[in-house]
Design an enzyme around this catalytic site. Sequence first.
Site, PDB file in Angstrom:
ATOM      1  CB  SER A  77      -0.912   0.014   1.225  1.00  0.00           C
ATOM      2  OG  SER A  77      -1.630  -1.187   1.333  1.00  0.00           O
TER       3      SER A  77
HETATM    4  N1  SAH Z   1      -0.996  -4.142   3.783  1.00  0.00           N
HETATM    5  C1  SAH Z   1      -0.409  -4.840   2.672  1.00  0.00           C
HETATM    6  C2  SAH Z   1      -1.357  -4.773   1.489  1.00  0.00           C
HETATM    7  C3  SAH Z   1      -1.284  -5.958   0.639  1.00  0.00           C
HETATM    8  S1  SAH Z   1      -2.474  -5.999  -0.663  1.00  0.00           S
HETATM    9  C4  SAH Z   1       0.915  -4.215   2.317  1.00  0.00           C
HETATM   10  O1  SAH Z   1       1.082  -3.016   2.552  1.00  0.00           O
HETATM   11  O2  SAH Z   1       1.791  -4.889   1.794  1.00  0.00           O
HETATM   12  C5  SAH Z   1      -3.764  -6.937   0.083  1.00  0.00           C
HETATM   13  C6  SAH Z   1      -3.446  -8.364   0.439  1.00  0.00           C
HETATM   14  O3  SAH Z   1      -4.680  -8.987   0.794  1.00  0.00           O
HETATM   15  C7  SAH Z   1      -2.878  -9.207  -0.700  1.00  0.00           C
HETATM   16  O4  SAH Z   1      -1.649  -9.761  -0.291  1.00  0.00           O
HETATM   17  C8  SAH Z   1      -3.932 -10.305  -0.925  1.00  0.00           C
HETATM   18  O5  SAH Z   1      -3.376 -11.562  -1.257  1.00  0.00           O
HETATM   19  C9  SAH Z   1      -4.627 -10.340   0.431  1.00  0.00           C
HETATM   20  N2  SAH Z   1      -5.985 -10.888   0.401  1.00  0.00           N
HETATM   21  C10 SAH Z   1      -6.952 -10.725  -0.520  1.00  0.00           C
HETATM   22  N3  SAH Z   1      -8.066 -11.396  -0.181  1.00  0.00           N
HETATM   23  C11 SAH Z   1      -7.791 -12.010   1.001  1.00  0.00           C
HETATM   24  C12 SAH Z   1      -8.530 -12.864   1.882  1.00  0.00           C
HETATM   25  N4  SAH Z   1      -9.786 -13.229   1.600  1.00  0.00           N
HETATM   26  N5  SAH Z   1      -7.938 -13.305   2.988  1.00  0.00           N
HETATM   27  C13 SAH Z   1      -6.661 -12.950   3.311  1.00  0.00           C
HETATM   28  N6  SAH Z   1      -5.906 -12.148   2.524  1.00  0.00           N
HETATM   29  C14 SAH Z   1      -6.461 -11.678   1.382  1.00  0.00           C
END
Ligand code: SAH
Length: 214
Positions: free
Chosen positions: A60
Amino acid sequence: MGADPHIAQLVMTLRQQGVRDGRVLEAIERTPRDLFVPESFADQSWADRALPISCGQTISQPTIVGLMTDRLELGPRQKVLEIGTGSGYQTAILARLCRRVYTIERYRSLLEQAEARFRHLGLSNITSMVGDGHKGWPAQAPFERIIVTAAPKEPPPALLAQLAQGGIMVIPLDAGREGQELVRITRTAQGFERQHLLHVRFVPLVEGLPRDET
Ligand code: SAH
């Protein structure tokens, strides 16, 4: 670390964007974002933008991480649930501001990389698992704070159920053609109150696990 001009610039941007809590700024200052981005993007680590990580996901944007953390109003004794570990950048910042973070990611490879970063930084108050975040983490509920970093259409009912009385959830909600809005949900004795924060763009919250993880 604070002497790095890129970090100082980012902290200034965060302030301008409305991050008010000094502890949040300090936690961001102390968390080297370059450790969380792919090497090919190392030169952009401190730029205020989302960057690609593996599995088609993104780390993010720092101002969004800052605002989400700020609006959670974290306290040092709180237990926090995070859905969507991704790179682990947001997780590491949360861990510096609360008692324990429980974090769920659906890609095992992403989670393993994030766990290695937590060890490297000496962050020992993070518990993580591979799973579908729609279900939350019932065995550890209730949580004083819940943060979701991928967007569903509506807050998953299990997460609302696992939010403590007086607890706060920050979550992006996908309103279709109108895009996504970041919402803050507070659980009161009467029910759930919603407050609109700002327009955002997150990857979708996906149902179930990737095929090779099941
Ligand atoms: N806060 C993280 C954002 C990652 S993007 C950062 O700054 O790196 C969002 C993440 O949510 C992705 O890695 C994706 O694989 C995960 N995601 C999507 N759907 C999900 C679910 N149902 N359960 C767990 N993780 C999920």
